[in-house]
Motif scaffolding. Structure first.
Motif, PDB file in Angstrom:
ATOM      1  N   UNK A   1       0.938  -1.207   0.190  1.00  0.00           N
ATOM      2  CA  UNK A   1       0.047   0.084   0.087  1.00  0.00           C
ATOM      3  C   UNK A   1       0.762   1.126   0.081  1.00  0.00           C
ATOM      4  N   UNK A   2       0.769   2.280  -0.847  1.00  0.00           N
ATOM      5  CA  UNK A   2       1.260   3.537  -0.761  1.00  0.00           C
ATOM      6  C   UNK A   2       1.164   3.919   0.687  1.00  0.00           C
ATOM      7  N   UNK A   3       2.490   4.472   1.099  1.00  0.00           N
ATOM      8  CA  UNK A   3       2.723   5.153   2.427  1.00  0.00           C
ATOM      9  C   UNK A   3       1.736   6.312   2.770  1.00  0.00           C
ATOM     10  N   UNK A   4       1.114   5.953   3.800  1.00  0.00           N
ATOM     11  CA  UNK A   4       0.192   6.965   4.308  1.00  0.00           C
ATOM     12  C   UNK A   4      -1.267   6.453   4.112  1.00  0.00           C
ATOM     13  N   UNK A   5      -1.504   5.510   3.194  1.00  0.00           N
ATOM     14  CA  UNK A   5      -2.863   5.018   2.884  1.00  0.00           C
ATOM     15  C   UNK A   5      -3.521   4.547   4.282  1.00  0.00           C
ATOM     16  N   UNK A   6      -4.692   5.015   4.322  1.00  0.00           N
ATOM     17  CA  UNK A   6      -5.570   4.599   5.664  1.00  0.00           C
ATOM     18  C   UNK A   6      -6.399   3.391   5.113  1.00  0.00           C
ATOM     19  N   UNK A   7      -6.499   2.406   5.479  1.00  0.00           N
ATOM     20  CA  UNK A   7      -7.232   1.104   5.270  1.00  0.00           C
ATOM     21  C   UNK A   7      -8.798   1.568   5.343  1.00  0.00           C
ATOM     22  N   UNK A   8      -9.555   0.773   4.632  1.00  0.00           N
ATOM     23  CA  UNK A   8     -11.056   0.749   4.683  1.00  0.00           C
ATOM     24  C   UNK A   8     -11.579   0.316   6.200  1.00  0.00           C
ATOM     25  N   UNK A   9     -12.545   0.892   6.689  1.00  0.00           N
ATOM     26  CA  UNK A   9     -12.852   0.723   8.184  1.00  0.00           C
ATOM     27  C   UNK A   9     -14.058  -0.248   8.180  1.00  0.00           C
ATOM     28  N   UNK A  10     -13.756  -1.409   7.084  1.00  0.00           N
ATOM     29  CA  UNK A  10     -15.082  -2.092   7.025  1.00  0.00           C
ATOM     30  C   UNK A  10     -15.034  -3.188   8.291  1.00  0.00           C
ATOM     31  N   UNK A  11     -16.187  -3.643   8.779  1.00  0.00           N
ATOM     32  CA  UNK A  11     -16.042  -4.951   9.689  1.00  0.00           C
ATOM     33  C   UNK A  11     -15.669  -6.005   9.250  1.00  0.00           C
ATOM     34  N   UNK A  12     -15.310  -6.973  10.283  1.00  0.00           N
ATOM     35  CA  UNK A  12     -14.953  -8.387  10.067  1.00  0.00           C
ATOM     36  C   UNK A  12     -16.162  -9.190   9.459  1.00  0.00           C
ATOM     37  N   UNK A  13     -16.206  -9.634   8.456  1.00  0.00           N
ATOM     38  CA  UNK A  13     -17.508 -10.538   7.959  1.00  0.00           C
ATOM     39  C   UNK A  13     -17.643 -11.758   9.049  1.00  0.00           C
TER      40      UNK A  13
END
Length: 152
Positions: free
Chosen positions: A102-114
Motif C-alpha cells: 500500500x502507498x505510504x500514508x494510505x488509511x485502510x477501509x474501516x469495514x467490519x470483519x465478516x
C-alpha cells in the motif's frame, strides 16, 4: 469454528483471491490443515536438506508435489478473508520489487470483519501491528502477535 470440524487429508490456501500473490493458480502455505500420518506424510518426509538447495519457498514445494488439491477457501467459503482485497484501497497499491504494498500514508477501509471469517490473511506489508488502530475487530482478536482470550 468450522475449521475444527475438518476430517479430510489435507487443505491449504489457494493463491486465487489473494491480492499480493504473483502466482494466481498456486498454493499458499500460510494455513495448512492435515491428518497426521495420513497419505500426505511423504510430502513432508521427502523435503530433505538436498531439496532445500533448490526449493526456496514451501509454497513452491507444495505446488510441485500436489498439483490441483481442494483449497481451504473452496472447502470453507467465507472463512478466509484477504486483508489486501477487503481492507486496502487496491487502486492505490503499487508494485515495488515484485511485492504489492500500500502507498505510504494510505488509511485502510474501516469495514467490519465478516461474520463467517475465522482467518484474515495479511500480506508482507502491512502487518497487523501497522494497522491495529484502524480496526476494532483486529484490536479485539489480535494484539502484538498474541491472541486475545476472546475468539470469533
Amino acid at each position: 469454528a468450522k475449521l475444527l470440524d475438518f476430517r479430510g487429508d489435507f487443505l491449504t490456501l489457494s493463491t486465487a483471491g489473494i491480492f499480493c500473490e504473483l502466482a494466481p493458480e498456486g498454493l499458499n502455505s500460510s494455513v495448512i490443515l492435515w491428518t497426521a500420518g495420513g497419505k500426505f506424510a511423504p510430502l513432508f518426509q521427502r523435503l530433505t536438506e538436498a531439496c532445500l538447495h533448490f526449493v526456496h519457498r514451501f509454497d513452491h514445494w507444495l505446488d510441485m508435489n500436489l498439483g490441483d488439491v481442494p483449497s481451504l477457501q473452496e472447502h470453507y467459503p467465507g472463512v478466509v478473508e484477504d486483508y489486501s482485497s477487503r481492507w486496502l484501497h487496491r487502486e492505490e497499491a503499487v508494485e515495488a520489487g515484485g511485492l504489492w504494498r500500500a502507498n505510504t500514508g494510505t488509511v485502510p477501509k474501516t469495514l467490519p470483519l465478516p461474520p463467517d471469517a475465522a482467518i484474515v490473511n495479511f500480506p508482507r506489508n502491512p502487518k497487523p501491528s501497522e494497522v491495529l488502530q484502524h480496526h476494532d475487530w483486529l484490536q479485539k482478536y489480535w494484539a502484538r502477535g498474541s491472541l486475545q482470550e476472546s475468539s470469533p
